[in-house]
Design an enzyme around this catalytic site. Structure first.
Site, PDB file in Angstrom:
ATOM      1  N   GLU A 153     -10.935   4.711   5.791  1.00  0.00           N
ATOM      2  CA  GLU A 153      -9.753   4.317   5.164  1.00  0.00           C
ATOM      3  C   GLU A 153      -9.537   2.924   5.804  1.00  0.00           C
ATOM      4  O   GLU A 153      -9.337   2.866   6.959  1.00  0.00           O
ATOM      5  CB  GLU A 153      -8.639   5.148   5.091  1.00  0.00           C
ATOM      6  CG  GLU A 153      -7.808   5.079   3.962  1.00  0.00           C
ATOM      7  CD  GLU A 153      -8.465   5.683   2.664  1.00  0.00           C
ATOM      8  OE1 GLU A 153      -9.113   4.914   1.685  1.00  0.00           O
ATOM      9  OE2 GLU A 153      -8.773   6.886   2.514  1.00  0.00           O
ATOM     10  N   HIS A 154      -9.156   2.022   4.712  1.00  0.00           N
ATOM     11  CA  HIS A 154      -8.907   0.441   5.500  1.00  0.00           C
ATOM     12  C   HIS A 154     -10.043   0.232   6.165  1.00  0.00           C
ATOM     13  O   HIS A 154     -10.071  -0.628   7.218  1.00  0.00           O
ATOM     14  CB  HIS A 154      -7.586   0.402   6.210  1.00  0.00           C
ATOM     15  CG  HIS A 154      -6.440   0.666   5.522  1.00  0.00           C
ATOM     16  ND1 HIS A 154      -5.938  -0.403   4.753  1.00  0.00           N
ATOM     17  CD2 HIS A 154      -5.643   1.774   5.005  1.00  0.00           C
ATOM     18  CE1 HIS A 154      -4.766  -0.129   4.122  1.00  0.00           C
ATOM     19  NE2 HIS A 154      -4.582   1.329   4.251  1.00  0.00           N
ATOM     20  N   ASP A 158     -13.209  -0.906   4.626  1.00  0.00           N
ATOM     21  CA  ASP A 158     -14.115  -1.673   3.718  1.00  0.00           C
ATOM     22  C   ASP A 158     -14.063  -3.325   4.045  1.00  0.00           C
ATOM     23  O   ASP A 158     -14.855  -3.791   4.157  1.00  0.00           O
ATOM     24  CB  ASP A 158     -14.022  -1.373   2.331  1.00  0.00           C
ATOM     25  CG  ASP A 158     -12.390  -1.424   1.785  1.00  0.00           C
ATOM     26  OD1 ASP A 158     -11.436  -1.813   2.239  1.00  0.00           O
ATOM     27  OD2 ASP A 158     -12.318  -1.104   0.467  1.00  0.00           O
ATOM     28  N   GLY A 167      -3.275   5.855  -6.255  1.00  0.00           N
ATOM     29  CA  GLY A 167      -4.438   5.733  -5.178  1.00  0.00           C
ATOM     30  C   GLY A 167      -5.400   6.458  -5.593  1.00  0.00           C
ATOM     31  O   GLY A 167      -6.613   6.345  -4.768  1.00  0.00           O
ATOM     32  N   SER A 221      -7.718   1.495 -11.638  1.00  0.00           N
ATOM     33  CA  SER A 221      -8.092   0.084 -12.070  1.00  0.00           C
ATOM     34  C   SER A 221      -9.537  -0.113 -11.830  1.00  0.00           C
ATOM     35  O   SER A 221     -10.155  -0.751 -12.697  1.00  0.00           O
ATOM     36  CB  SER A 221      -7.356  -0.983 -10.667  1.00  0.00           C
ATOM     37  OG  SER A 221      -7.671  -0.698  -9.519  1.00  0.00           O
ATOM     38  N   GLU A 271     -10.628  -7.914  -9.870  1.00  0.00           N
ATOM     39  CA  GLU A 271      -9.609  -7.522  -9.445  1.00  0.00           C
ATOM     40  C   GLU A 271      -8.694  -8.462  -8.312  1.00  0.00           C
ATOM     41  O   GLU A 271      -7.655  -8.671  -8.495  1.00  0.00           O
ATOM     42  CB  GLU A 271      -9.636  -6.153  -8.655  1.00  0.00           C
ATOM     43  CG  GLU A 271      -8.524  -5.323  -8.350  1.00  0.00           C
ATOM     44  CD  GLU A 271      -8.406  -3.810  -8.292  1.00  0.00           C
ATOM     45  OE1 GLU A 271      -9.361  -3.322  -9.021  1.00  0.00           O
ATOM     46  OE2 GLU A 271      -7.620  -3.206  -7.883  1.00  0.00           O
ATOM     47  N   ASP A 292     -13.779   0.770  -4.403  1.00  0.00           N
ATOM     48  CA  ASP A 292     -13.517   1.544  -5.477  1.00  0.00           C
ATOM     49  C   ASP A 292     -14.476   1.258  -6.357  1.00  0.00           C
ATOM     50  O   ASP A 292     -14.892   2.130  -7.264  1.00  0.00           O
ATOM     51  CB  ASP A 292     -12.086   1.041  -5.975  1.00  0.00           C
ATOM     52  CG  ASP A 292     -10.914   1.344  -4.750  1.00  0.00           C
ATOM     53  OD1 ASP A 292     -11.150   1.889  -3.830  1.00  0.00           O
ATOM     54  OD2 ASP A 292      -9.872   0.754  -5.324  1.00  0.00           O
TER      55      ASP A 292
HETATM   56  P1  ADP Z   1      -4.761   2.694  -8.883  1.00  0.00           P
HETATM   57  O1  ADP Z   1      -6.089   1.695  -9.061  1.00  0.00           O
HETATM   58  O2  ADP Z   1      -4.809   3.389  -7.543  1.00  0.00           O
HETATM   59  O3  ADP Z   1      -4.403   3.571 -10.104  1.00  0.00           O
HETATM   60  P2  ADP Z   1      -3.720  -0.013  -9.029  1.00  0.00           P
HETATM   61  O4  ADP Z   1      -2.487  -0.474  -8.584  1.00  0.00           O
HETATM   62  O5  ADP Z   1      -4.950  -0.629  -8.368  1.00  0.00           O
HETATM   63  O6  ADP Z   1      -3.795   1.503  -8.781  1.00  0.00           O
HETATM   64  O7  ADP Z   1      -4.073  -0.124 -10.355  1.00  0.00           O
HETATM   65  C1  ADP Z   1      -3.194   0.264 -11.704  1.00  0.00           C
HETATM   66  C2  ADP Z   1      -3.182  -0.912 -12.312  1.00  0.00           C
HETATM   67  O8  ADP Z   1      -4.484  -1.007 -13.160  1.00  0.00           O
HETATM   68  C3  ADP Z   1      -2.074  -0.656 -13.558  1.00  0.00           C
HETATM   69  O9  ADP Z   1      -0.826  -0.794 -13.347  1.00  0.00           O
HETATM   70  C4  ADP Z   1      -2.726  -1.228 -14.879  1.00  0.00           C
HETATM   71  O10 ADP Z   1      -2.271  -2.828 -14.810  1.00  0.00           O
HETATM   72  C5  ADP Z   1      -4.022  -1.155 -14.541  1.00  0.00           C
HETATM   73  N1  ADP Z   1      -4.551  -0.040 -15.417  1.00  0.00           N
HETATM   74  C6  ADP Z   1      -5.381   0.977 -15.068  1.00  0.00           C
HETATM   75  N2  ADP Z   1      -5.665   1.831 -16.026  1.00  0.00           N
HETATM   76  C7  ADP Z   1      -5.146   1.181 -16.977  1.00  0.00           C
HETATM   77  C8  ADP Z   1      -5.294   1.723 -18.429  1.00  0.00           C
HETATM   78  N3  ADP Z   1      -6.004   2.761 -18.991  1.00  0.00           N
HETATM   79  N4  ADP Z   1      -4.605   0.770 -19.226  1.00  0.00           N
HETATM   80  C9  ADP Z   1      -4.206  -0.378 -18.816  1.00  0.00           C
HETATM   81  N5  ADP Z   1      -3.860  -0.676 -17.532  1.00  0.00           N
HETATM   82  C10 ADP Z   1      -4.621  -0.033 -16.709  1.00  0.00           C
HETATM   83 MG    MG Z   2      -6.647   0.076  -7.643  1.00  0.00          MG
END
Ligand code: ADP
Ligand code: MG
Length: 380
Positions: free
Chosen positions: A31-32, A34, A121, A125, A162, A174
């Site tokens: 973790e941390h 990459d 987490g 995304s 991203e 990721d």
């Molecule tokens: P994680 O990747 O751990 O879930 P992140 O903060 O990196 O958390 O990513 C979450 C963000 O990704 C959400 O706030 C949104 O902007 C976007 N996102 C992820 N999945 C979707 C989805 N199915 N529809 C719309 N936005 C999404």
């Molecule tokens: Mg994410």
């Protein structure tokens, strides 16, 4: 799935060319590391984001997310840092980055649905980006899903999307996990050499299970803290006269004058070693040792890297007290999820114990679930 197609028809007035999906991921250890040229060991989750897509004749992206309840339309030539705003930047950014990489990609119509918990987490995304990257690669005939090299090229585009368009700093693990992971295997990633290896990870065959505990905690300041940790690592590397902490060692790090930088760097160096040790333990089928390494990783993230929080510590402590071989926070920290290595017949008992401990502490109910190592992005 048929609901997704129905939503697509409702949104765009025609049927999609196909469905593509990509998984969320959970990092077993590393973790941390990459962004420090280190090592990580993620698996793909069974939970996936599904993208119903069709190719367009122009350079327009139209994208609807069921979760967001919103449709966004953007000309790909208008995409840039922070444009479009919000969740659609992750999607538009992928097409932008693929084009910046010289790939012949144009517009898409997209409808997205996902069962990856958002912001837990578990990399919703990357699942979002990689489902769209896979669709674009297929629909524009790029052949990039055929092998790990092609998939890594798509992961690099998703990573750029991203960082540079959604403006969310991320270290690249990721997207590689979401595109390259295989069922029954963890993915060993070396961010210095770029080498990758598929490491057998068959817990069920050993009477074990991996419990993922989404703590439901989402603490503020996460992005700022993440950027601060990255800066500390850069400062520590500079003070040590190396390009990245990967090139240093524990003896050198312990001589750092600044106590905070010393602790941050110590986490990175010891965590990289724990990834190697975990791979050895998995090869030797020594799961007690894997559990010990999880616990050591958690202690290091809590005490040296200081990215844990009450909910993550409670999940880890409770899991271990109720039969887990080991447990640790996973992901960036300050909330999100923990993982626990548990005997298969203790999954329910450990889950119940964690739920109860959270209730007693007055915390929101956590969401524990067992996860098997699943497949990377694919056409469905
Ligand atoms: P994680 O990747 O751990 O879930 P992140 O903060 O990196 O958390 O990513 C979450 C963000 O990704 C959400 O706030 C949104 O902007 C976007 N996102 C992820 N999945 C979707 C989805 N199915 N529809 C719309 N936005 C999404
Ligand atoms: Mg994410």
């Amino acid at each position: 799935m048929s609901t997704l197609i129905a939503t697509f028809v409702e949104q765009f007035g025609h049927t999609p060319d196909g469905l593509w999906s990509a998984p969320g991921r959970v990092n077993l250890i590393g973790e941390h590391t990459d962004y420090n040229d280190g090592l990580a060991l993620p698996i793909a989750l069974p939970q996936r984001t599904v993208a119903a897509c069709s190719r367009r004749v122009d350079d327009v992206l139209r994208v609807h997310s069921v979760a967001a309840g919103e449709t966004v339309s953007v000309d790909l030539d208008e995409v840039g840092p922070g444009r479009p705003v919000g969740w659609a930047s992750y999607v538009a950014g992928v097409l932008w980055a693929m084009r910046a990489d010289g790939l012949p990609v144009g517009g898409l119509d997209v409808v997205l649905d996902s069962d990856v918990p958002l912001g837990a987490g578990l990399s919703s995304s990357a699942a979002l980006e990689c489902s769209v990257a896979a669709a674009a690669a297929d629909l524009y005939g790029l052949g990039l899903l055929a092998d790990d090299e092609g998939r890594a090229r798509l992961a690099a585009a998703a990573d750029r999307a991203e960082n540079e368009i959604a403006l969310a700093p991320t270290g690249g693990m990721d997207q590689l996990a979401s595109l390259l992971c295989r069922p029954g295997h963890a993915l060993l990633l070396d961010f210095h050499s770029g080498q990758r290896a598929h490491v057998p990870f068959d817990l069920a065959g050993h009477g074990l299970a991996l419990l993922v505990i989404d703590t439901r905690a989402r603490h503020a300041l996460v992005d700022g803290q993440y950027a601060q940790r990255r800066t500390s690592c850069e400062q520590a590397a500079a003070a040590l006269g190396v390009g990245s902490l990967r090139a240093s060692d524990l003896a050198a790090v312990e001589c750092l004058k600044d106590a905070t930088l010393r602790r941050r760097a110590r986490h990175v160096i010891t965590e990289i070693q724990r990834v190697l040790d975990t791979v050895s333990a998995l090869e030797a089928e020594d799961f007690e040792r894997v559990g010990e390494l999880f616990l050591a990783s958690h202690a290091s993230l809590r005490d040296d890297y200081e990215v844990s929080c009450q909910e993550l510590d409670l999940a880890v402590e409770t899991a271990c007290a109720s039969g887990a071989l080991g447990a640790r926070m996973t992901g960036g920290g300050f909330g999100g999820s923990a993982i626990a290595l548990v005997p298969a017949d203790r999954v329910e008992a450990v889950s119940a114990a964690v739920r109860q401990a959270f209730a007693v502490a007055g915390l929101a109910a956590p969401h524990p679930f067992a996860a098997v190592a699943s497949s990377g992005a694919a056409r469905s």
